[in-house]
Design a protein around this motif. Structure first.
Motif, mmCIF file in Angstrom:
data_model
loop_
_atom_site.group_PDB
_atom_site.id
_atom_site.type_symbol
_atom_site.label_atom_id
_atom_site.label_comp_id
_atom_site.label_asym_id
_atom_site.label_seq_id
_atom_site.Cartn_x
_atom_site.Cartn_y
_atom_site.Cartn_z
ATOM 1 N N SER A 140 16.638 84.946 11.330
ATOM 2 C CA SER A 140 17.770 85.315 12.168
ATOM 3 C C SER A 140 17.370 86.511 13.048
ATOM 4 O O SER A 140 17.017 87.574 12.541
ATOM 5 C CB SER A 140 18.972 85.695 11.286
ATOM 6 O OG SER A 140 20.066 86.060 12.073
ATOM 7 N N THR B 74 18.419 89.254 15.820
ATOM 8 C CA THR B 74 19.617 89.912 16.343
ATOM 9 C C THR B 74 19.524 90.060 17.864
ATOM 10 O O THR B 74 18.445 89.905 18.461
ATOM 11 C CB THR B 74 19.778 91.305 15.716
ATOM 12 O OG1 THR B 74 18.683 92.134 16.145
ATOM 13 C CG2 THR B 74 19.792 91.228 14.191
ATOM 14 N N GLU C 82 19.759 92.774 19.476
ATOM 15 C CA GLU C 82 18.898 93.924 19.773
ATOM 16 C C GLU C 82 17.426 93.528 19.717
ATOM 17 O O GLU C 82 16.623 93.918 20.570
ATOM 18 C CB GLU C 82 19.187 95.042 18.761
ATOM 19 C CG GLU C 82 18.400 96.323 19.028
ATOM 20 C CD GLU C 82 18.691 97.395 17.989
ATOM 21 O OE1 GLU C 82 18.008 98.434 18.033
ATOM 22 O OE2 GLU C 82 19.584 97.183 17.133
#
Length: 508
Positions: A73, A75, A77
């Motif tokens: 996963s 993000t 950012e």
């Protein structure tokens, strides 16, 4: 070499109407290259998450091995950062030199590790995440759909790479990838789970033989049951007739009968009724013995499509056509020339970023199907026949929200027919009560396919329709398209689907 032993595993999501797994038991070796096969919604990704310890369940999963999962996963950012800066956040103690070595095996350079992740192509992102995944030691790796959205070359690279590895479970619906990479299969059948050595084609061949044997045995079984039922009905009829004759008789017609004959008739009737009950028990026993025979039989229902016939022979004409986005220095593609005539099924093929989806969107715009302006500049000819009715499948499923009823109302589809097609694609009725945002990606794709099949059209434009779609449904769709021969323009990276369906391939 260690083992993963699953015993009496039962699991259901909180608030769910049905169990995903119920009393499941099997074991696999962590040295295997294991392919994980099953229908959409049967629980493949769920099982991987159970191995990772994400959910509570009853039963036991026993192993000493450590698991790691693909895809990681990433993000929002991290998407703005180079992978070299965040790789330790997604995998503990990840060493850069190991990742670089794995990237070389994937036929890519270390340079992509230093570019912002969001600027990379889907193939480059997948290669980085796989390199991070395999950079560890002694992990048993859970790989979930690694080739979705990848172009031909990236798929070939991933296929060669995984074929050289071991100690993983690979969830994939790509038959070519499974045949190249695995040495065992773990199959979620309709009612059971089986583990078998070999690749996908070997398992499928065995399954077809088993299914044919099961159907032949079942036909023989049905005939035997039919004969038993006929015999039982005859004896029951005789018993009833005899029972009715116990009381009252005509002394002229039945001159040899006396009042004490009633006891004899009663005893005879009792024997007949006992024989009927024995036959009924035998029928029930026969059914019980055979009731598990067909539980795992895959008998896909034949799908239907209702294509329209356009009055013109040529539906699309593209000549010396080039497209460039306004903020780009280079054209997406240049000097493209092809035509699509009635009955043809053309596959648009090429690497990620070569403009396949852009071309489809431009054709939809020319036909008046797509609204809004595309920020592109065109050179050359791209024209469609007038009055063209198009049925379109977008590769993006993010817009699917709300209930099936709302979806059908919005698209003016017959809800009962729509649900019937979904049932033919093996979606359980219980799924119709859920909101579509809770569907698996494969189930969302089936929604788009069912909607397209319900539209009578001159031309079917499908953009990567088979991503996440299970193997059995792919075969159903192949059979449908070969039978009804609709005019099609499609993008699909599944090699076997393209080879079977396309009458012509246009390379970008």
């Amino acid at each position: 070499m260690a083992q993963i032993s699953v015993n009496n595993l039962t699991f259901a999501y909180e608030g769910s109407f049905d169990n995903i797994f119920e009393g499941v038991s099997f074991s696999v070796d962590t040295d295997w290259k294991l392919g994980f096969i099953g229908r959409n919604g049967k629980g493949k990704t769920t099982f991987l998450n159970l191995l990772l310890g994400k959910y509570q369940y009853t039963g036991t999963i026993s192993t000493s091995t450590v698991f790691d999962y693909f895809p990681y996963s990433i993000t929002a950012e991290q998407m703005q950062m180079p992978a070299a800066e965040f790789m330790n956040e997604v995998k503990n103690q990840c060493e850069l030199w190991r990742v670089i070595c794995e990237l070389e095996l994937l036929r890519d350079s270390a340079e992509i590790l230093y570019r912002p992740f969001h600027t990379l192509s889907p193939g480059e992102r997948t290669k980085i995440l796989l390199a991070i995944l395999f950079s560890g030691e002694n992990d048993f790796l859970l790989i979930d759909e690694p080739t979705n959205h990848l172009d031909r070359q990236s798929r070939e690279n991933v296929k060669e790479y995984l074929a050289s590895k071991k100690s993983f479970i690979l969830v994939s619906h790509d038959r070519d990838l499974l045949d190249a990479c695995i040495d065992h299969v773990l199959v979620l059948n309709r009612q059971t789970i089986e583990v078998q050595s070999g690749n996908f084609s070997g398992w499928w061949e065995n399954k077809q033989r088993k299914d044919q044997f099961a159907m032949a045995e079942n036909e023989k079984h049905i005939k035997e049951i039919g004969k038993l039922k006929q015999a039982s009905a005859r004896v029951a009829q005789w018993a009833d007739k005899s029972e009715r004759s116990k009381i009252g008789f005509d002394p002229v017609k039945e001159h040899d009968r006396f009042l004490d004959t009633r006891a004899y008739i009663g005893a005879k009737t009792k024997k007949m009724q006992s024989r009927v009950k024995q036959m009924e028990k035998r029928i029930d026993r026969e059914i019980e013995e055979k009731e598990g025979l067909l539980v795992d039989l895959e008998q896909p229902v034949d799908l239907k499509i209702m294509p329209l016939t356009h009055h013109k022979e040529r539906l699309i004409n593209v000549r010396e056509y080039s497209v460039r986005y306004r903020d780009a220095q280079e054209a997406v593609f240049t000097d493209l020339t092809f035509s699509l005539s009635r009955g043809e099924r053309i596959a648009i093929h090429g690497d990620n970023g070569c403009g396949k989806s852009t071309l489809l969107k431009m054709i939809l715009k020319k036909a008046g199907v797509a609204s809004g302006e595309l920020p592109v500049m065109e050179v050359g000819v791209c024209e469609t026949a007038s009055g063209l009715v198009i049925s379109y499948i977008n590769q993006d499923t993010s817009m699917l929200k709300g209930s099936i009823r709302e979806f059908c109302r919005e698209r003016k589809l017959d809800e009962s027919l729509f649900c019937a097609i979904l049932r033919q694609l093996d979606m359980e009725r219980v799924q119709f009560l859920k909101n579509m945002e809770d569907y698996s990606e494969g189930q969302k794709k089936k929604v788009l396919i069912a909607a397209s099949l319900l539209v009578s059209a001159h031309l079917y434009i499908w953009d990567e329709p088979l991503n996440y779609i299970d193997v059995f449904s792919r075969m159903q769709i192949e059979k449908l398209l070969l039978k009804f021969e609709p005019t099609m323009l499609f993008v699909e990276h599944d090699v076997r689907f393209r080879e079977k369906i396309a009458t012509k391939v246009v390379e970008l």
